[in-house]
Design an enzyme around this catalytic site. Sequence first.
Site, PDB file in Angstrom:
ATOM      1  N   LYS A 107       0.925  -0.948   0.023  1.00 35.17           N
ATOM      2  CA  LYS A 107       0.156   0.026  -0.109  1.00 35.17           C
ATOM      3  C   LYS A 107       1.012   1.303  -0.030  1.00 35.17           C
ATOM      4  O   LYS A 107       1.734   1.643   0.933  1.00 35.17           O
ATOM      5  CB  LYS A 107      -0.968  -0.104   1.359  1.00 35.17           C
ATOM      6  CG  LYS A 107      -1.627   1.128   1.476  1.00 35.17           C
ATOM      7  CD  LYS A 107      -2.482   1.608   2.752  1.00 35.17           C
ATOM      8  CE  LYS A 107      -2.907   2.624   2.997  1.00 35.17           C
ATOM      9  NZ  LYS A 107      -3.671   2.742   4.350  1.00 35.17           N
ATOM     10  N   GLY A 168      -7.478   8.865  10.742  1.00 35.15           N
ATOM     11  CA  GLY A 168      -7.730   9.087  11.960  1.00 35.15           C
ATOM     12  C   GLY A 168      -8.790   9.722  12.573  1.00 35.15           C
ATOM     13  O   GLY A 168      -9.079  10.039  13.674  1.00 35.15           O
ATOM     14  N   ALA A 194      -9.117   4.943   5.285  1.00 33.24           N
ATOM     15  CA  ALA A 194      -9.048   6.359   5.913  1.00 33.24           C
ATOM     16  C   ALA A 194     -10.571   7.334   6.402  1.00 33.24           C
ATOM     17  O   ALA A 194     -11.214   7.511   5.492  1.00 33.24           O
ATOM     18  CB  ALA A 194      -7.992   7.204   5.485  1.00 33.24           C
ATOM     19  N   GLY A 195     -10.594   7.241   7.640  1.00 33.67           N
ATOM     20  CA  GLY A 195     -11.800   8.354   8.163  1.00 33.67           C
ATOM     21  C   GLY A 195     -13.023   7.471   8.481  1.00 33.67           C
ATOM     22  O   GLY A 195     -13.835   8.161   9.021  1.00 33.67           O
ATOM     23  N   ASN A 216      -8.910   1.347  11.062  1.00 33.13           N
ATOM     24  CA  ASN A 216      -8.038   1.127  11.953  1.00 33.13           C
ATOM     25  C   ASN A 216      -8.185   1.832  13.231  1.00 33.13           C
ATOM     26  O   ASN A 216      -8.811   1.153  14.203  1.00 33.13           O
ATOM     27  CB  ASN A 216      -6.597   1.620  11.425  1.00 33.13           C
ATOM     28  CG  ASN A 216      -5.608   1.694  12.338  1.00 33.13           C
ATOM     29  OD1 ASN A 216      -5.521   0.898  13.318  1.00 33.13           O
ATOM     30  ND2 ASN A 216      -4.217   1.944  11.821  1.00 33.13           N
ATOM     31  N   THR A 217      -8.391   3.192  13.339  1.00 35.97           N
ATOM     32  CA  THR A 217      -8.643   4.012  14.356  1.00 35.97           C
ATOM     33  C   THR A 217     -10.088   3.557  14.984  1.00 35.97           C
ATOM     34  O   THR A 217     -10.118   3.581  16.150  1.00 35.97           O
ATOM     35  CB  THR A 217      -8.517   5.573  14.033  1.00 35.97           C
ATOM     36  OG1 THR A 217      -7.391   5.644  13.287  1.00 35.97           O
ATOM     37  CG2 THR A 217      -8.719   6.328  15.239  1.00 35.97           C
TER      38      THR A 217
END
Length: 269
Positions: A107, A168, A194-195, A216-217
């Site tokens: 990635k 994040g 993301a997000g 992830n976050t």
Amino acid sequence: MSEHTQTACQAPEADTWLLGGKEFSSRFILGSGKFRLDLVRAAVEDAGAEIVTLAVRRANTGQEGNILDAIPDGVTLLPNTSGARTAEEAVRIARLARELGCGDLVKVEVIRDTKYLLPDNVETVRATELLANEGFTVLPYMYPDLNVARDLVSAGAAAVMPLGAPIGSNKGLVTRDFIRILIEEVDLPVIVDAGIGRPSQACEAMEMGATAVMANTAVATAGDIRLMARAFGQAVEAGRAAYRAGLGRVLDTGEASSPLTGFLEEEGR
């Protein structure tokens, strides 16, 4: 048994997807960057994830232990070039990941902006072309721009990974309209990255037709990490099923769900 009953009883058709010549069943990709090592394995297993991202610089720091030991066998590693600010730096990190035994899947993240952590699309295209020419299977993280996505296709990308919101932030699908354009116009897997902050947002991305979703976050910062991982895995499955089924129409006015005939007062007439 009627034809309708036979159809209803048949096992659902397998819904797999390909990446780098490998077939996957799960469409939820788990990022590992914010996890404590002792929770990585549990989150992977509860989410049903078959792909886990790995920041190369975290693979063996000598402080927290080796994250590779925490990822279950059989899970495909997706090393990322986190920390790269130029295409050349991304290439060096990708090569290091391959030397560490992570394979050719990578990635690409090229980020110079330190406030919003938005990807540098120009450098990302350059890195993608350089790595694709070296035989890597490249998944570029990018700001959702159709022209850039087309450039990435030409550069040899295996998929595109548009951001839903800044890394994040947990803000969700802030860029949904632009992601929708990529899904409709780009002939590559579109993996929303993301997000994403809630399972419902992951579900929405899949309903739009995204190939997969990465988070992830949102999982790592949840009150119950294992339960949230499971919720994300199930939400991705639900969204994919809804997309395959074909979402119902949307009307500006109401429409009765039952025929407007046969009212009680008419029965005695």
